[in-house]
Design an enzyme around this catalytic site. Sequence first.
Site, PDB file in Angstrom:
ATOM      1  CE  LYS A  80      45.110  44.102  35.149  1.00 18.80           C
ATOM      2  NZ  LYS A  80      45.209  44.683  36.428  1.00 18.80           N
ATOM      3  CB  SER A 155      45.784  41.090  38.482  1.00 21.19           C
ATOM      4  OG  SER A 155      45.610  42.518  38.350  1.00 21.19           O
ATOM      5  CB  SER A 179      46.876  44.857  40.009  1.00 21.34           C
ATOM      6  OG  SER A 179      46.580  44.038  40.866  1.00 21.34           O
TER       7      SER A 179
END
Lengths: 501, 498
Positions: A80, A155, A179
């Site tokens: 990420k 996210s 997330s």
Amino acid sequence: MSDLTRKTAAELAELMTSGQASSVEITQAHLDRIAAVDGAVHAFLHVDTEGALAQAKAVDDKRTAGEQLAPLAGVPLALKDVLTQEGVPTTAGSKILEGWKPPYDSTVVQRLKAAGIVILGKTNMDEFAMGSSTENSAYGTTHNPWDLARIPGGSGGGSSAAISAYEAPLAIGTDTGGSIRQPGAFTGTVGVKPTYGGTSRYGLIALASSLDTPGPCARTTLDAALLHEAIAGYDPMDSTSINQPVPAVVEAARNGDVAGLRIGVVKELGGEGYQPGVEARFHEAVELLTKLGAEVVEVSCPHFEYALPAYYLILPSEASSNLARFDAMRYGLRVGDDGTNSAEKVTSLTREAGFGAEVKRRIILGTHALSSGYYDAYYGQAQKVRTLIARDFAKAYEQVDVLVSPATPTTAFAIGDRIDDPIAMYKNDLCTIPSNLAGNAAASFPCGLADEDGMPVGFHVMAPVMRDDLCYTVGAALESALAEQWGGVLMTKAPELEVTR
Amino acid sequence: MTADVLEINDALTQYDPVMGLEVHVELNTKSKMFCGCPTEFGAPPNTQTCPVCLGLPGALPVVNARGVESAIKIGLALNCEIAEWCRFARKNYFYPDMPKNFQTSQYDEPIAFNGWTEVVVDGETYRIEIERAHMEEDTGKSTHVGGATGRIHGASHSLVDYNRAGIPLIEIVTKTIEVPGDKAAAVARAYVSMLRDLLLALDVSDVRMDQGSLRCDANVSLKPRGSSVLGTRTETKNVNSFRSVERAVTYEITRQAAVLSSGGKVVQETRHWHEDTGITTSGREKSDAEDYRYFPEPDLVPVAPSREWVEEIRATLPEAPSLRRVRLQEEWGFTDLEMRDVINGNALEPIVATIELGVTPAAAKKWWLGELARSANESGQDLDALGVGPTQVAEVQKLVDEGTLNDKLARQVFEGLLAGEGTPAEIIEKRGLALVSDDSALIEAIDRAIAANPDVVEKVNSGKPAAAGALIGAVMKDMRGQADAAKVRQLLNEKLGI
């Protein structure tokens, strides 16, 4: 060798150990897959082809030389874009950090490298991890590989999409309010939020410091556990890191014995507002666990109904302070520096151009919530709610070993569907947020497809602080029971992506 | 048109000053407050930085336990209570050289609070109440380039050095100080001076005011005589010498008095102190509503010093400097005046060290306040920068005690030491300074003196032994001072049969 991308991380490790495949081959297969499908999925913001192949080669060389390697050595991973990796662009999904190459590795990255795990590149995300759909990325939306017209969750949509599109067997996400777990649920993959402090935040670009937790994303429970073990553990660089041994997550994922385990279904997380197909799959999963010998009872957590408002005061408050450092002076974007503007003006022009609407909304909200005269009414009150929620958990854990709920009230929604309705978007994190507020361990495991839309449903397991192993126990039991029905993990039911090359 | 300032005496007949002093102390820890970077002063810009003190995205602070220990030491030495549990907070504000745009500080939970201390001014003791001493981090340092004044106005660009960013600071805040107005400025000075001595004794800071490791902000307000209503205060920032503290407080009293007596209002603001002109000028306006949006720092766990640790630290505290002075004066038998000279001459520590090497207090004082202080004065140096230390003073005094040197020769040895001519032995050798202890050489000189002064000899023989002094003088002159006067007298007396 394109079937290398269909293997689990554990299988890939086995292939390398037995000499049937090299890390370079495996890495190249995934790079090829990315080249073929990422145009449609847009899981990646940056693919580090050279770096990944070099890491893969280094692992192969070590293996050839007979060195003892860590369990996942040579397995590729998608990272990420909120965790720093030295020399590799890191943007947190924001224009304000466009082009920034951190001069240091986050602790998670250090541990991945030490474990020989190959980092393929950086995955898309909502800007500064604010969002539940990955539509708030400054670099475009990620598409759900199950249905490209739908969002992958947020996210960490890029990380979950990367593993569900077979672009990587493993990914790292960060979970502030869900997330990792919510995109996991939306893409039919496993997403784990470790205990807060169980994984280091050093080098994680902060959204809300008291909530952020890095964790594993994978297609199987065992893969998630193997990755969990590789990145977890005490870090002296993070003051909030817990100085205790890592829970035995791999062992739990291998055993998955729930006989005698007391499971509490949280009364407040279900019913009205929950998609029928989500509820149906959830209850079937609970029944399955009962058949496997778990004791299931209903448990009440009365303060969970205040979790969402409390979270949406604490998060923006901390975020408004954490994002203050993006002042256009030392890294990232700089707008208006033509000699006619003051430093202050350059800062404000840069922020105007560099921050997206959701980020600005939360900065303003947080600034207001912390300001004197409002602090007690907002931030102070939210912290009290947080304490009450932690007490709800503590009380519940006196009766049961773990708590369960659907991971999300609905399945993945269509791109654009909720982007103009922040409150509707926020409500998606209803089930996941309490664990962040309390710092507990929690995870989402695939438990089937909703009848209405054929989209994956996530089964949510919450466990006490530093009992992450209990999440894996439940996840593994569920996974093996469901595999009999499905003929494998849920992911095998995902439609084939059209290859664009 | 009103005067800029009133005469201080006129000001004090109308108004009573009220002060509050905030002193920032840079600790002398080896590493910064929240990271492992070194803290050495004067290193090339931005060479002592890391992701943490640069506030890079993702970097996290970790508390320096040494910094906490120093804070506890300071708190205990100021008779404070030490918090059983306290937290850091974020103080959110923008500052060009502050990397995170918030300062990690303490807010409503300081590590030390509710203390007191005393200062003595003109023989009177004044008690100063301490509100709190809390931990925080320093900011970086900006240099404004291209302008005439070095200030930001008119500069073409600014350079930022982050070496100082993250250096541990302790902020010591007094409660309101109300002392007779004519003493206010002197008490302020005495307080800062006392703090400096205390911090030195605690060995927690270098307290170099010239390097900014001790900085004082002086809050001053006036209230009409006899009134209990507090006036509007100003905060004069970063005053960095004892004398300036005194002058700045005096200036603010006279300036505010002029404003008030002409019917004006004092503006609540920060003010800059100008060393050269002795005045303060307006900085930024500062209202009570200034909003730092404090909240507990979520990146750091609370600090909870165990009571055992606090007591261990308390047990290692040195004697308070003020008490130590009283004790030393008594032990040494110095008069008040002598002791004041010692302290004003910054000679206390070298004298203590010299006495510890076996020299008598009187001799130690004689050398440090005489030869050495004079030389330091002339060259504008600190005593400890002279290159002559307690060891050498003790060595020279030992030579005097053994009869190798007399005071006059010893002074010449010091001269040599200050000029860097080597060890005392080398200087004696090079300059040929040792006393002549060879009897035959002395007897020869005595014979020469007797031969040259028959009239003196006659006086002595005629029953005036005191006249022999002239012969001793002649011998000493002959020996160029390198003779032991007592020895000469003894030999002469033998010769003359007296």
